[in-house]
Design a protein around this motif. Structure first.
Motif, PDB file in Angstrom:
ATOM      1  N   PRO A 284       0.833  -1.213   0.000  1.00 11.37           N
ATOM      2  CA  PRO A 284       0.000   0.000   0.000  1.00 11.37           C
ATOM      3  C   PRO A 284       0.864   1.257   0.000  1.00 11.37           C
ATOM      4  N   ILE A 285       0.370   2.313  -0.619  1.00 10.42           N
ATOM      5  CA  ILE A 285       1.077   3.589  -0.677  1.00 10.42           C
ATOM      6  C   ILE A 285       0.388   4.585   0.246  1.00 10.42           C
ATOM      7  N   VAL A 286       1.174   5.225   1.099  1.00 13.88           N
ATOM      8  CA  VAL A 286       0.662   6.258   2.000  1.00 13.88           C
ATOM      9  C   VAL A 286       1.220   7.608   1.543  1.00 13.88           C
ATOM     10  N   PRO A 287       0.429   8.432   0.836  1.00 18.01           N
ATOM     11  CA  PRO A 287       0.911   9.768   0.443  1.00 18.01           C
ATOM     12  C   PRO A 287       1.136  10.635   1.685  1.00 18.01           C
ATOM     13  N   VAL A 288       2.220  11.402   1.678  1.00 15.27           N
ATOM     14  CA  VAL A 288       2.579  12.226   2.829  1.00 15.27           C
ATOM     15  C   VAL A 288       2.842  13.659   2.362  1.00 15.27           C
ATOM     16  N   ALA A 289       2.243  14.618   3.061  1.00 14.87           N
ATOM     17  CA  ALA A 289       2.465  16.039   2.767  1.00 14.87           C
ATOM     18  C   ALA A 289       3.231  16.669   3.922  1.00 14.87           C
ATOM     19  N   ILE A 290       4.328  17.363   3.588  1.00 11.05           N
ATOM     20  CA  ILE A 290       5.166  18.006   4.601  1.00 11.05           C
ATOM     21  C   ILE A 290       5.207  19.507   4.332  1.00 11.05           C
ATOM     22  N   VAL A 291       4.801  20.284   5.313  1.00 15.61           N
ATOM     23  CA  VAL A 291       4.801  21.745   5.209  1.00 15.61           C
ATOM     24  C   VAL A 291       5.682  22.312   6.315  1.00 15.61           C
ATOM     25  N   GLY A 292       6.558  23.228   5.946  1.00 12.42           N
ATOM     26  CA  GLY A 292       7.474  23.846   6.906  1.00 12.42           C
ATOM     27  C   GLY A 292       8.916  23.763   6.458  1.00 12.42           C
ATOM     28  N   VAL A 330      22.593  26.176   9.350  1.00 13.05           N
ATOM     29  CA  VAL A 330      21.641  26.065  10.456  1.00 13.05           C
ATOM     30  C   VAL A 330      20.249  26.414   9.940  1.00 13.05           C
ATOM     31  N   PRO A 331      19.292  25.498  10.016  1.00  9.56           N
ATOM     32  CA  PRO A 331      17.956  25.769   9.468  1.00  9.56           C
ATOM     33  C   PRO A 331      17.174  26.737  10.343  1.00  9.56           C
ATOM     34  N   LEU A 332      16.321  27.538   9.716  1.00  4.79           N
ATOM     35  CA  LEU A 332      15.433  28.397  10.483  1.00  4.79           C
ATOM     36  C   LEU A 332      14.448  27.541  11.274  1.00  4.79           C
ATOM     37  N   PRO A 333      14.100  27.964  12.489  1.00 12.66           N
ATOM     38  CA  PRO A 333      13.185  27.165  13.325  1.00 12.66           C
ATOM     39  C   PRO A 333      11.725  27.338  12.911  1.00 12.66           C
ATOM     40  N   THR A 334      11.399  26.915  11.716  1.00  8.55           N
ATOM     41  CA  THR A 334      10.028  27.005  11.230  1.00  8.55           C
ATOM     42  C   THR A 334       9.160  25.938  11.899  1.00  8.55           C
ATOM     43  N   ARG A 335       7.865  26.182  11.895  1.00  7.47           N
ATOM     44  CA  ARG A 335       6.930  25.203  12.477  1.00  7.47           C
ATOM     45  C   ARG A 335       6.459  24.253  11.371  1.00  7.47           C
ATOM     46  N   TRP A 336       6.560  22.961  11.634  1.00  8.42           N
ATOM     47  CA  TRP A 336       6.261  21.941  10.632  1.00  8.42           C
ATOM     48  C   TRP A 336       4.934  21.242  10.898  1.00  8.42           C
ATOM     49  N   HIS A 337       4.336  20.738   9.821  1.00 14.04           N
ATOM     50  CA  HIS A 337       3.176  19.854   9.927  1.00 14.04           C
ATOM     51  C   HIS A 337       3.338  18.736   8.907  1.00 14.04           C
ATOM     52  N   ILE A 338       3.208  17.510   9.374  1.00 11.79           N
ATOM     53  CA  ILE A 338       3.295  16.334   8.499  1.00 11.79           C
ATOM     54  C   ILE A 338       1.943  15.633   8.519  1.00 11.79           C
ATOM     55  N   HIS A 339       1.332  15.512   7.350  1.00 10.13           N
ATOM     56  CA  HIS A 339       0.027  14.857   7.246  1.00 10.13           C
ATOM     57  C   HIS A 339       0.151  13.560   6.444  1.00 10.13           C
ATOM     58  N   PHE A 340      -0.350  12.480   7.029  1.00 10.67           N
ATOM     59  CA  PHE A 340      -0.349  11.171   6.378  1.00 10.67           C
ATOM     60  C   PHE A 340      -1.744  10.920   5.798  1.00 10.67           C
ATOM     61  N   CYS A 341      -1.816  10.843   4.480  1.00 14.57           N
ATOM     62  CA  CYS A 341      -3.101  10.653   3.807  1.00 14.57           C
ATOM     63  C   CYS A 341      -3.534   9.191   3.885  1.00 14.57           C
ATOM     64  N   LYS A 342      -4.780   8.948   3.510  1.00 14.05           N
ATOM     65  CA  LYS A 342      -5.291   7.585   3.520  1.00 14.05           C
ATOM     66  C   LYS A 342      -4.521   6.732   2.513  1.00 14.05           C
ATOM     67  N   PRO A 343      -4.213   5.498   2.880  1.00 12.03           N
ATOM     68  CA  PRO A 343      -3.406   4.654   1.993  1.00 12.03           C
ATOM     69  C   PRO A 343      -4.135   4.262   0.713  1.00 12.03           C
ATOM     70  N   ILE A 344      -3.366   4.102  -0.343  1.00  6.36           N
ATOM     71  CA  ILE A 344      -3.865   3.588  -1.621  1.00  6.36           C
ATOM     72  C   ILE A 344      -3.471   2.121  -1.694  1.00  6.36           C
ATOM     73  N   ARG A 345      -4.466   1.240  -1.750  1.00 12.99           N
ATOM     74  CA  ARG A 345      -4.192  -0.195  -1.726  1.00 12.99           C
ATOM     75  C   ARG A 345      -4.476  -0.813  -3.095  1.00 12.99           C
ATOM     76  N   PHE A 346      -3.820  -1.938  -3.358  1.00 11.95           N
ATOM     77  CA  PHE A 346      -3.958  -2.633  -4.637  1.00 11.95           C
ATOM     78  C   PHE A 346      -4.471  -4.048  -4.411  1.00 11.95           C
ATOM     79  N   ASN A 347      -5.116  -4.607  -5.438  1.00 14.74           N
ATOM     80  CA  ASN A 347      -5.630  -5.975  -5.329  1.00 14.74           C
ATOM     81  C   ASN A 347      -4.568  -6.980  -5.772  1.00 14.74           C
ATOM     82  N   GLU A 348      -4.983  -8.248  -5.837  1.00 10.29           N
ATOM     83  CA  GLU A 348      -4.034  -9.316  -6.153  1.00 10.29           C
ATOM     84  C   GLU A 348      -3.534  -9.271  -7.593  1.00 10.29           C
ATOM     85  N   LYS A 349      -4.183  -8.495  -8.450  1.00 10.29           N
ATOM     86  CA  LYS A 349      -3.741  -8.390  -9.844  1.00 10.29           C
ATOM     87  C   LYS A 349      -2.670  -7.319 -10.053  1.00 10.29           C
TER      88      LYS A 349
END
Length: 386
Positions: A284-292, A330-349
């Motif tokens: 299964p694939i879990v799309p992930v969005a990272i902001v910050g 040295v990275p700026l101390p930005t505020r981050w948000h990581i969102h894990f989207c609903k997984p994309i699943r595949f069948n036996e084919k």
């Protein structure tokens, strides 16, 4: 009254009344060292942020708020260090701008201090197993020794927030597909830490890194010992077939090399190699969005000619690099948000469709669209970069 933090005032001699004991004197010495280090870092941070604010790249930059965050975060880290370590850091920070050798020495001392204070492992399968190393080079002792520093950056520097973490399978094979940004791959480090920190059943996320990093003499061993794996179809397949959780960044170099004006606009997701891998293994694939991450190093332009001479994929110019030397990393101390989207699943084919160019292209576009829409939603909800 402003006091120059780079020169300590001569200590005033106090009349001894015989009541002060050795323990009280040691405590004052330790606190004085911490205060001096904090003052120097605070002054350097304030100067750095004021110069960045003058560029107008990040509107609403609140220098006092960021300096306060840096001071609070650093004080937490320094509080765990002994007097010998504090003295070493103080000596290395002599002068207004420490030299490269001094920064290397500071890093070595901080790492040694963190390693000495290593806590118990969350991974019960390897807790107490000294010297355990898996077939890909993950050194569990090394990983645990690095976690306090990574956890500090995750919690107190970037103050990462997560959502949708329940969409990541607690066991079995799965592939996280995330956007890539930030010039240096802090997003990969924070994504791995998010699984370890926020997931109800922590597990190692094996992130696949670019082949270019494998050519660096110090970076490649560090990545391998911390559990990351060279990006290639063979390694990805072996990991998934052994029911591991992996993470990929299909944008590759194009993602982390984006200019500030192109922030949060996804580059092309390669040629769909990650889709073929997921179909072949039924993962299964879990799309992930990272902001910050995009604001940690605002890239103004690229020095393409100099990058080719140095053998680098890109050489950015930011408000801090190369003007501040190593401090520019040295990275700026930005505020981050990581969102894990609903997984994309595949069948036996699914395995039979891995070589179908049309199917692979459509799925690649679908995953890219999901990640892009999630990024836009996070940006709409975000109140401040910091």
């Amino acid at each position: 009254e402003d006091v120059c933090p780079f020169h300590r005032r001569p200590a005033r001699k106090k009349k001894s009344n015989g009541s002060a004991g050795p323990a009280r004197s040691v405590h004052k010495t330790d606190q004085g060292l911490r205060d001096e280090i904090l003052r120097k870092v605070e002054t350097a941070s304030r100067t750095f942020l004021r110069q960045l604010k003058r560029t107008g790249l990040i509107p609403g930059l609140q220098v006092p708020v960021i300096v306060s965050t840096i001071r609070e975060a650093l004080s937490r880290l320094l509080s765990h260090m002994g007097r010998d370590l504090l003295n070493g850091i103080q000596d290395a920070m002599r002068g207004e701008l420490p030299q490269p050798d001094s920064w290397k020495r500071i890093g070595e001392m901080v790492f040694a201090g963190l390693q000495a204070r290593r806590g118990p492992s969350k991974d019960k399968r390897h807790a107490g197993v000294s010297g355990a190393v898996d077939e890909f080079g993950l050194d569990y002792d090394f990983y645990e020794s690095m976690r306090p520093l990574v956890e500090f950056i995750y919690r107190h520097w970037f103050r990462v927030e997560t959502s949708g973490i329940e969409n990541v399978p607690a066991e079995g094979r799965a592939m996280m597909v995330a956007n890539h940004s930030g010039i240096l791959p802090w997003d990969a480090v924070m994504l791995s830490e998010a699984i370890w920190e926020a997931h109800p059943r922590p597990r190692h996320a094996r992130l696949l890194f670019l082949k270019w990093f494998a050519t660096l003499p110090f970076i490649a061993p560090l990545l391998a010992k911390s559990g990351q794996v060279l990006a290639c179809p063979e390694n990805g397949k072996r990991l998934l077939e052994s029911d591991q959780l992996i993470g990929v960044f299909p944008e590759g170099v194009k993602g982390i090399g984006k200019l500030y004006k192109d922030r949060y606009k996804l580059a092309r997701f390669g040629r769909g190699g990650f889709i073929r891998l997921a179909l072949q293994t039924g993962s299964p694939i879990v799309p992930v969005a990272i902001v910050g991450a995009e604001e940690t190093y605002p890239a103004l332009t690229q020095l393409d000619f100099a990058a080719k001479l140095a053998g680098l994929p890109y050489l950015p110019v930011t408000p801090t690099f190369p003007w501040f030397g190593l401090l520019g990393f040295v990275p700026l101390p930005t505020r981050w948000h990581i969102h894990f989207c609903k997984p994309i699943r595949f069948n036996e084919k699914a395995p039979s469709k891995a070589d179908d160019f049309l199917v692979v292209s459509l799925l690649t576009d679908r995953v890219r669209h999901v990640v892009q829409e999630a990024i836009y939603e996070l940006l709409r909800r975000r109140k401040s970069v910091f």
